[in-house]
Write an enzyme that holds these catalytic residues in place. Structure first.
Site, PDB file in Angstrom:
ATOM      1  N   HIS A  84      -3.515   6.970   1.975  1.00 53.93           N
ATOM      2  CA  HIS A  84      -3.970   5.762   1.512  1.00 53.93           C
ATOM      3  C   HIS A  84      -5.331   5.322   2.124  1.00 53.93           C
ATOM      4  CE1 HIS A  84      -4.102   1.688   0.557  1.00 53.93           C
ATOM      5  NE2 HIS A  84      -3.820   1.119   1.695  1.00 53.93           N
TER       6      HIS A  84
ATOM      7  N   ASN B 180     -10.015  -0.596  -0.862  1.00 50.88           N
ATOM      8  CA  ASN B 180      -8.526  -0.409  -0.898  1.00 50.88           C
ATOM      9  C   ASN B 180      -8.099  -1.058  -2.375  1.00 50.88           C
ATOM     10  OD1 ASN B 180      -5.779  -0.630  -0.586  1.00 50.88           O
ATOM     11  ND2 ASN B 180      -6.048  -1.402   1.630  1.00 50.88           N
TER      12      ASN B 180
ATOM     13  N   CYS C  24       0.804  -1.275  -0.045  1.00 50.50           N
ATOM     14  CA  CYS C  24      -0.005   0.009   0.087  1.00 50.50           C
ATOM     15  C   CYS C  24       1.000   1.252   0.080  1.00 50.50           C
ATOM     16  CB  CYS C  24      -1.068   0.180   1.398  1.00 50.50           C
ATOM     17  SG  CYS C  24      -2.154  -1.192   1.027  1.00 50.50           S
TER      18      CYS C  24
HETATM   19  C1  LIG Z   1     -10.257  -5.838   8.849  1.00 53.05           C
HETATM   20  C2  LIG Z   1     -11.180  -4.846   9.767  1.00 53.05           C
HETATM   21  C3  LIG Z   1     -12.202  -4.104   9.027  1.00 53.05           C
HETATM   22  C4  LIG Z   1     -11.797  -5.584  10.867  1.00 53.05           C
HETATM   23  O1  LIG Z   1     -12.683  -4.707  11.510  1.00 53.05           O
HETATM   24  P1  LIG Z   1     -12.247  -4.937  13.148  1.00 53.05           P
HETATM   25  O2  LIG Z   1     -13.192  -3.767  13.589  1.00 53.05           O
HETATM   26  O3  LIG Z   1     -11.101  -4.788  13.553  1.00 53.05           O
HETATM   27  O4  LIG Z   1     -13.136  -6.159  13.406  1.00 53.05           O
HETATM   28  P2  LIG Z   1     -12.432  -7.609  14.233  1.00 53.05           P
HETATM   29  O5  LIG Z   1     -11.288  -8.102  13.207  1.00 53.05           O
HETATM   30  O6  LIG Z   1     -12.010  -7.047  15.421  1.00 53.05           O
HETATM   31  O7  LIG Z   1     -13.729  -8.161  14.180  1.00 53.05           O
HETATM   32  C5  LIG Z   1     -14.727  -7.946  14.863  1.00 53.05           C
HETATM   33  C6  LIG Z   1     -15.923  -9.139  14.532  1.00 53.05           C
HETATM   34  O8  LIG Z   1     -16.363  -8.757  13.334  1.00 53.05           O
HETATM   35  C7  LIG Z   1     -16.391  -9.850  12.335  1.00 53.05           C
HETATM   36  N1  LIG Z   1     -16.174  -9.691  10.967  1.00 53.05           N
HETATM   37  C8  LIG Z   1     -15.100  -9.425  10.459  1.00 53.05           C
HETATM   38  N2  LIG Z   1     -15.279  -9.301   9.089  1.00 53.05           N
HETATM   39  C9  LIG Z   1     -16.804  -9.174   9.084  1.00 53.05           C
HETATM   40  C10 LIG Z   1     -17.489  -8.893   7.993  1.00 53.05           C
HETATM   41  N3  LIG Z   1     -17.022  -8.484   6.783  1.00 53.05           N
HETATM   42  N4  LIG Z   1     -18.941  -8.984   8.176  1.00 53.05           N
HETATM   43  C11 LIG Z   1     -19.309  -9.053   9.397  1.00 53.05           C
HETATM   44  N5  LIG Z   1     -18.514  -9.192  10.478  1.00 53.05           N
HETATM   45  C12 LIG Z   1     -17.193  -9.219  10.345  1.00 53.05           C
HETATM   46  C13 LIG Z   1     -15.228 -10.898  13.141  1.00 53.05           C
HETATM   47  O9  LIG Z   1     -15.176 -12.060  12.733  1.00 53.05           O
HETATM   48  C14 LIG Z   1     -15.374 -10.621  14.451  1.00 53.05           C
HETATM   49  O10 LIG Z   1     -16.359 -11.368  14.950  1.00 53.05           O
HETATM   50  P3  LIG Z   1     -16.185 -12.030  16.511  1.00 53.05           P
HETATM   51  O11 LIG Z   1     -16.282 -10.916  17.525  1.00 53.05           O
HETATM   52  O12 LIG Z   1     -17.592 -12.713  16.484  1.00 53.05           O
HETATM   53  O13 LIG Z   1     -15.173 -12.912  16.619  1.00 53.05           O
HETATM   54  C15 LIG Z   1     -10.106  -3.861  10.174  1.00 53.05           C
HETATM   55  O14 LIG Z   1      -9.218  -4.477  11.353  1.00 53.05           O
HETATM   56  C16 LIG Z   1      -9.180  -3.481   9.431  1.00 53.05           C
HETATM   57  O15 LIG Z   1      -9.477  -2.489   8.597  1.00 53.05           O
HETATM   58  N6  LIG Z   1      -7.977  -3.606   9.635  1.00 53.05           N
HETATM   59  C17 LIG Z   1      -6.669  -2.939   8.717  1.00 53.05           C
HETATM   60  C18 LIG Z   1      -6.871  -3.648   7.324  1.00 53.05           C
HETATM   61  C19 LIG Z   1      -6.038  -2.954   6.342  1.00 53.05           C
HETATM   62  O16 LIG Z   1      -6.070  -1.835   6.322  1.00 53.05           O
HETATM   63  N7  LIG Z   1      -5.482  -3.759   5.657  1.00 53.05           N
HETATM   64  C20 LIG Z   1      -4.801  -3.099   4.419  1.00 53.05           C
HETATM   65  C21 LIG Z   1      -3.327  -2.617   4.833  1.00 53.05           C
HETATM   66  S1  LIG Z   1      -2.864  -1.371   4.014  1.00 53.05           S
END
Ligand SMILES: CC(C)(COP(=O)(O)OP(=O)(O)OC[C@H]1O[C@@H](n2cnc3c(N)ncnc32)[C@H](O)[C@@H]1OP(=O)(O)O)[C@@H](O)C(=O)NCCC(=O)NCCS
Length: 331
Positions: free
Chosen positions: A256, A286, A116
């Site tokens: 980004h 993204n 990224c």
């Molecule tokens: C991936 C991301 C959106 C997840 O959001 P979050 O708020 O951190 O969510 P978590 O990973 O803590 O998951 C919370 C819950 O939502 C659930 N969940 C994950 N994806 C889901 C989706 N698409 N729909 C519904 N629920 C979802 C998880 O299973 C978890 O459930 P649980 O509590 O029963 O275990 C977030 O962590 C993120 O954006 N991270 C950065 C990723 C990124 O930028 N990557 C590219 C790098 S440049």
């Protein structure tokens, strides 16, 4: 005293494939909801390629638009740098495929792998070849087909990524605009938090690597999230400070686009107003190396990009890689 020779962006072109993958589409593919996706990421839709369309195709379209804007032909280019983690193939480099299609006879180039942060890293590569006097016309492209490495049964990753590309032409200037400074940093200890483990020399493709889904993006979302919020702001503040600026001086912060919550938290840490921040993740998701040029194009379409404006670009990505660039928009 005349201004020193700087590098400037002299044209911008972008391309996203027309086919859309909406949150409603994803609701039918995995256990998720439009509400969850929008609230947790800010994304409403992504653009996705049709079969047979690769990173070089998107890169070519974006570069062609940039050349057209400048009234130039590909044959005038001296170098082409393509940031991508989804090259058409390991080799030849995507830059070579684009060079051939653009008819950039005599140009050289290579691909840059910084996920990224790839676009901001490639931007500095291009800028330095221009500032050194080695070249006068360099094409820098960020292009990714993330849909080619996403597991569409994994709801934690498939809702985030999309496909897209952006290209900028870099030329010399002495009017005081152009690139001012950059701050890049990598922290390889974060490599395990975001990667695609299969297909390289460590785990060459086998039936087993396919069965174990090793050719898809694997990520520890929360670890990436926390690192991104902290480093995007830290790098930006350090870059501003060492150039005698504060956040108030910035016309536009072009981050980004990984997650709207990462952008908003970074902007808060920087003390920016909403009107200083460019967000278009709702439309594209993204697109990895494509996000920053796509966001610049959105700002331009909204009439928010003017000659002389102080622009701060910032990215965090797999690696971990961190990059921030300060420039004055030059046209
Ligand atoms: C991936 C991301 C959106 C997840 O959001 P979050 O708020 O951190 O969510 P978590 O990973 O803590 O998951 C919370 C819950 O939502 C659930 N969940 C994950 N994806 C889901 C989706 N698409 N729909 C519904 N629920 C979802 C998880 O299973 C978890 O459930 P649980 O509590 O029963 O275990 C977030 O962590 C993120 O954006 N991270 C950065 C990723 C990124 O930028 N990557 C590219 C790098 S440049």
């Amino acid at each position: 005293m005349p201004n020193p020779i700087r590098a400037k962006i002299s044209a911008l072109g972008t391309f996203a494939p027309p086919r859309l993958l909406t949150n409603a589409d994803l609701e039918k593919m995995v256990e998720t909801s439009d509400k969850w996706i929008y609230e947790r990421t800010g994304i409403r839709q992504r653009h996705i390629v049709d079969k047979g369309v690769a990173a070089s195709h998107l890169a070519y379209e974006a570069a062609t638009r940039a050349l057209k804007e400048r009234g130039m032909s590909g044959s005038e280019l001296e170098a082409i740098f393509v940031a991508t983690v989804t090259p058409d193939m390991f080799f030849p480099a995507t830059a070579c495929l684009v060079q051939d299609r653009l008819g950039a006879k005599g140009a050289w180039g290579y691909d840059i792998s910084a996920a990224c942060s790839g676009f901001v890293y490639a931007l500095q590569t291009g800028a330095k070849f221009v500032e050194s006097g080695a070249h006068k016309k360099v094409m820098v492209i960020g292009s990714d087909v993330m849909s080619s490495i996403i597991d569409y049964t994994d709801r934690a990753t498939c809702v985030i990524f999309g496909d897209g590309a952006g290209a900028v032409l870099i030329e010399p200037t002495n009017d005081g605009n152009g690139f001012i400074d950059f701050l890049h940093e990598v922290d390889g200890s974060g490599g395990c938090s975001l990667n695609m483990p299969g297909g390289g020399s460590l785990n060459p493709a086998t039936h087993e690597t396919v069965d174990r889904k090793m050719h898809f993006v694997h990520q520890d979302g929360q670890a990436v999230f926390k690192y991104a919020v902290r480093k995007m702001a830290e790098a930006s503040l350090a870059l501003l400070a060492r150039n005698g600026f504060t956040a108030k001086d910035i016309s536009l912060f072009v981050p980004h686009q990984a997650n709207k919550r990462i952008i908003v938290s970074s902007a808060e840490r920087l003390g920016l107003r909403d009107d200083q921040v460019v967000i278009n993740i709702d439309e594209y998701g993204n697109t990895t190396a494509g996000t920053i040029p796509l966001a610049l194009d959105t700002a331009r379409q909204q009439g928010r990009l003017k000659k002389g404006d102080l622009i701060l670009l910032a990215a965090v990505g797999a690696g971990f890689t961190v990059g921030a660039t300060l420039l004055r928009w030059a046209y």
